[in-house]
Every structure is written in structure tokens, then in C-alpha cells.
Design a protein around this motif. Structure first.
Motif, PDB file in Angstrom:
ATOM      1  N   ASP A 122       0.791  -0.761   0.329  1.00  0.00           N
ATOM      2  CA  ASP A 122      -0.054  -0.407  -0.296  1.00  0.00           C
ATOM      3  C   ASP A 122       1.095   1.296  -0.196  1.00  0.00           C
ATOM      4  OD1 ASP A 122      -2.368  -2.134   0.048  1.00  0.00           O
ATOM      5  OD2 ASP A 122      -2.462  -1.500   2.234  1.00  0.00           O
ATOM      6  N   SER A 160      -6.069   4.419   1.185  1.00  0.00           N
ATOM      7  CA  SER A 160      -7.308   4.443   1.186  1.00  0.00           C
ATOM      8  C   SER A 160      -8.250   5.327   1.143  1.00  0.00           C
ATOM      9  CB  SER A 160      -7.806   3.775   3.119  1.00  0.00           C
ATOM     10  OG  SER A 160      -6.858   2.530   3.169  1.00  0.00           O
ATOM     11  N   LYS A 161      -7.208   7.071   0.981  1.00  0.00           N
ATOM     12  CA  LYS A 161      -8.377   8.018   0.981  1.00  0.00           C
ATOM     13  C   LYS A 161      -9.205   8.178   0.066  1.00  0.00           C
ATOM     14  CE  LYS A 161      -7.477  12.667   0.315  1.00  0.00           C
ATOM     15  NZ  LYS A 161      -5.917  13.804   0.203  1.00  0.00           N
ATOM     16  N   ARG A 175     -11.098   5.323  -1.333  1.00  0.00           N
ATOM     17  CA  ARG A 175     -12.415   4.498  -0.572  1.00  0.00           C
ATOM     18  C   ARG A 175     -12.876   5.549   0.509  1.00  0.00           C
ATOM     19  NH1 ARG A 175      -9.164   0.861  -3.319  1.00  0.00           N
ATOM     20  NH2 ARG A 175     -10.227  -0.545  -4.269  1.00  0.00           N
ATOM     21  N   ARG A 176     -11.628   6.469   1.505  1.00  0.00           N
ATOM     22  CA  ARG A 176     -12.923   6.579   2.622  1.00  0.00           C
ATOM     23  C   ARG A 176     -13.678   7.623   2.486  1.00  0.00           C
ATOM     24  NH1 ARG A 176      -7.615   5.673   6.198  1.00  0.00           N
ATOM     25  NH2 ARG A 176      -8.559   3.972   7.456  1.00  0.00           N
ATOM     26  N   TYR A 180     -14.885   3.669   5.939  1.00  0.00           N
ATOM     27  CA  TYR A 180     -14.037   1.834   5.315  1.00  0.00           C
ATOM     28  C   TYR A 180     -12.285   1.662   5.946  1.00  0.00           C
ATOM     29  CZ  TYR A 180     -10.553   0.033   1.486  1.00  0.00           C
ATOM     30  OH  TYR A 180      -9.803  -1.237   1.174  1.00  0.00           O
ATOM     31  N   LYS A 181     -12.552   0.234   6.325  1.00  0.00           N
ATOM     32  CA  LYS A 181     -11.225  -0.203   7.069  1.00  0.00           C
ATOM     33  C   LYS A 181     -11.325   0.788   8.612  1.00  0.00           C
ATOM     34  CE  LYS A 181      -8.259  -1.794   3.614  1.00  0.00           C
ATOM     35  NZ  LYS A 181      -5.842  -1.364   2.804  1.00  0.00           N
ATOM     36  N   GLU A 210      -3.458   1.701  -2.865  1.00  0.00           N
ATOM     37  CA  GLU A 210      -3.454   1.158  -1.961  1.00  0.00           C
ATOM     38  C   GLU A 210      -3.503  -0.455  -3.115  1.00  0.00           C
ATOM     39  OE1 GLU A 210      -7.061  -0.384   1.083  1.00  0.00           O
ATOM     40  OE2 GLU A 210      -8.109   1.094  -0.663  1.00  0.00           O
ATOM     41  N   ASP A 234     -12.379  -5.158   5.965  1.00  0.00           N
ATOM     42  CA  ASP A 234     -11.945  -3.597   5.713  1.00  0.00           C
ATOM     43  C   ASP A 234     -13.615  -3.290   6.377  1.00  0.00           C
ATOM     44  OD1 ASP A 234      -9.865  -4.361   4.679  1.00  0.00           O
ATOM     45  OD2 ASP A 234     -11.544  -4.446   2.515  1.00  0.00           O
ATOM     46  N   LEU A 284     -16.646   0.181  -3.684  1.00  0.00           N
ATOM     47  CA  LEU A 284     -15.013   0.370  -3.227  1.00  0.00           C
ATOM     48  C   LEU A 284     -14.130  -1.334  -2.924  1.00  0.00           C
ATOM     49  CD1 LEU A 284     -17.220   0.881   0.482  1.00  0.00           C
ATOM     50  CD2 LEU A 284     -15.504   2.599  -0.939  1.00  0.00           C
TER      51      LEU A 284
END
Length: 356
Positions: free
Chosen positions: A86, A91-92, A94-95, A101-102, A153, A227, A288
Motif C-alpha cells: 500500500d 485508503s483515502k 475509498r474513505r 472504510y477500514k 492501495e 475492511d 469500494l
């Protein structure tokens, strides 16, 4: 005696499972490529391997990772191995779609219950950071391609490489993440290092009762607890197969097909009613979880391509030996020369390609 017999039978069964793949001719660097989910492999190794060196330092994450990759290379005989991690802030994206998320994925104390962190020189989080940093140093001395791009990711990078950069190659994705099963087709397979199982199309169908082409639709409905992605209430595997048989057919049954199906159904079955009420959740989970066509900027695609095209990787044996002695790893890897044989093979493949 019986346990040894069972182990031998399991090993022979596994060899029979993989023989069609490992016996194919490999003449070029990208004929059969192993792509490793780096963080997934490291965390799993850290959690289950209690190995300590002679100074009492936990080294399970580092040596577990190296042994796992070496074992997989030995079994599957790839022509090339790519390790993907990663990137910072991966993860930004998807957040932005789903802030939670996560959200539950924090490093918990006592991840490895077999190590006495009360007396060890470092606590768990510090040990993870130290081992990960040292692991990268080892990987940089091996003929492996390392890829990590900030803002991306590993899942997306691995999918992009397998779909866009290696469209004609046999690809094996190494991870315990079930999301990769959606990519399984005639040339892409998934290796589960925990189950020691290679998922081709037939293996996916046998285990789940759903063809790999429809695994994304199943995963969208099921969600992903690791997740923190919730699914549709009551959408278990058995219920889906019973009430939505289209998902088991060897034809594409997409998230949109699913929504159209339940909206056009007058059935009062609770599962179908729940899916009707969850159209926004289904669309969110699709964004996602889908890996067919990942959302990566052109700039980041170029960065991945540059890492992928690198030809500088080689086995630097004396540096490996020096670090090995410094870290006192001989209990965990008692025969370093034998351990390096698979990496020598990968280096010969790379030299062969560069000499053309």
C-alpha cells in the motif's frame, strides 16, 4: 504415523492441483508472474509466527514473509515475482466514498499471542515497524520488483498490473483477500498462502458454488468485515444460491442485473426485499470492491509502469549474508544458501530476458 501419512497425501494432492500450471513452458520474464500482496502477507506472518532471534527479538513478521514468498516461488515456479505494498494514504479514495472504510483496522496489542511483549525489548507496534523496515532492506537485495505508489492501495495496483500491464501473461495473485477472486479467469489465479490452495475458475466454483465472474456480485452483498464494509442483511451464500440462482450460472450477473432482478420480482422473500431496500449500499460496495477497472490517475499509472519496467533488481548475495548474520536469523532459516536457490532461478530468468 497417521498424521505424517495425511500430510503426505495432502502434499501429493496439492502437487496434482498445480501440475498443469507449473509444467507450462516459461521462456520469457512475464510468462508466469507472481504478484504478492505485501502488507497482507506481512501482517499474517507477524500474527502467526512467534520466532525470536538469539537476542530475544521477535522476527516472525520478517522471516515469515521471506519464507512464505520463497515457498510459493518454489511451488509455483513463477518467471517473475512482484511485491506490492500500500502507498501512503492509499485508503483515502475509498474513505471519500465510505468514511468508515477500514475504520476498525487498528493494530491491536497482543496480535501475536505467542510472544511475551512484557519482557521483549520492543512492544508490538514498534516491532512491526522495525521488522517491516528491515524486510524492505532484504527485499531490495533480491531479484524482485517492489511497487508502492502513494495514494494507491495494493489491491488496486495488483489489479492494474494483472489486467492492464500483463494482459497476456499467466498471473498468480498471492493474498488471503477474497476480493481478488473476482479476477480469476483463464489466465489469472489466486494463491491462498493460508490454505495452500491455488484458485482457478474450477476451484472457485467448487468452494463457493458461484463462478469467479460473479464473485464481485456475491462480495458486494456479503460485505467485508475485515475492511468494515457491511453487507445486506440475510445475504449469506446459501440463501443467495437458493433465491437468486442466476448468480450461480456461467454468465455475467452484475450488480445492475441484481438490482433489476429484485426490482422486477414480486416475491415477498425477505432476502429480496432487503436487497431492494439496499440499492445505495450495493452501489457503494461496488465502488469500494470492484477491481476490474480500478480508479487510478494517469500520473499514478505512469509511476506503477515505471516500477514495473525496472530492470535493476538482482540478487546481492553478500549483502543478504551480512544482514542475515547481523540479525541472527540462522534459527529460522538454518540453510541460507538453500533458501536463496529460488531467487537465483529468478535472477537467471531476468538475466536471460536482459540478454535478448
Amino acid at each position: 504415523m497417521s498424521s505424517k501419512k495425511d500430510l503426505n497425501e495432502k502434499y501429493l494432492s496439492f502437487l496434482d492441483q498445480t501440475k498443469d500450471d507449473t509444467h507450462k513452458a516459461v521462456n520469457h520474464l512475464n510468462d508466469r508472474v507472481l504478484i504478492v500482496d505485501g502488507l497482507n502477507t506481512f501482517i499474517r506472518s507477524f500474527a502467526v509466527n512467534p520466532a525470536l532471534n538469539e537476542d530475544g527479538l521477535h522476527i516472525g513478521g520478517m522471516v515469515g514473509f521471506m519464507k512464505s514468498v520463497r515457498y510459493t516461488c518454489d511451488i509455483l515456479k513463477p518467471s517473475r515475482c512482484i511485491i506490492v505494498f500500500d502507498g501512503k494514504g492509499g485508503s483515502k479514495r475509498r474513505r471519500k466514498i465510505f468514511p468508515e472504510y477500514k475504520g476498525t483496522r487498528k493494530v491491536k496489542r497482543r496480535l501475536n499471542r505467542n510472544v511475551d511483549w512484557g519482557t521483549a525489548p520492543a512492544d508490538e507496534q514498534q516491532s512491526m515497524k522495525q521488522q517491516m523496515g528491515r524486510l524492505i532492506e532484504y527485499l531490495e537485495q533480491l531479484p524482485l520488483t517492489l511497487v508502492s505508489v502513494d495514494g494507491i492501495e495494493a489491491d488496486d495496483t495488483m489489479a492494474y498490473i494483472s489486467q492492464q500491464l500483463l494482459p497476456k501473461s499467466d498471473v498468480i495473485l498471492m493474498s488471503t483477500d477474497k476480493d481478488f477472486l473476482q479476477l480469476v479467469d483463464d489466465r489469472v489465479k489466486v494463491w491462498s498462502p493460508t490454505k495452500k490452495k491455488l484458485y482457478n475458475k474450477q476451484a472457485v466454483l467448487e468452494e463457493f458454488g458461484i463462478p469467479s465472474r460473479n464473485m464481485l456480485t456475491y462480495r458486494i452483498l456479503d460485505g467485508d468485515k475485515s475492511d468494515n464494509i457491511n453487507g445486506v442483511m440475510g445475504a449469506g451464500l446459501k440463501s443467495l444460491i437458493k433465491y437468486i440462482p442466476q448468480i450461480t450460472e456461467d454468465e455475467d450477473f452484475t450488480a445492475m442485473d441484481l438490482i433489476n432482478f429484485v426490482n422486477n420480482s414480486d416475491s415477498k422473500i425477505k432476502l429480496l426485499e432487503n436487497i431492494k431496500k439496499s440499492s445505495n449500499l450495493i452501489k457503494r460496495n461496488y465502488l469500494l470492491m470492484q477491481l476490474y477497472n480500478v480508479n487510478i490517475s494517469n500520473r499514478n499509472k505512469l509511476l506503477i509502469q515505471n516500477s514495473f519496467a525496472s530492470c535493476d533488481e538482482k540478487l546481492v548475495k553478500f549483502k543478504i549474508q551480512t544482514m542475515f548474520i547481523h540479525d541472527k536469523l540462522w534459527r529460522s532459516i538454518p540453510n541460507l544458501d538453500q533458501w536463496m536457490t529460488e531467487f537465483l532461478r529468478l535472477e537467471r530468468m531476468r538475466k536471460k530476458e536482459n540478454d535478448k
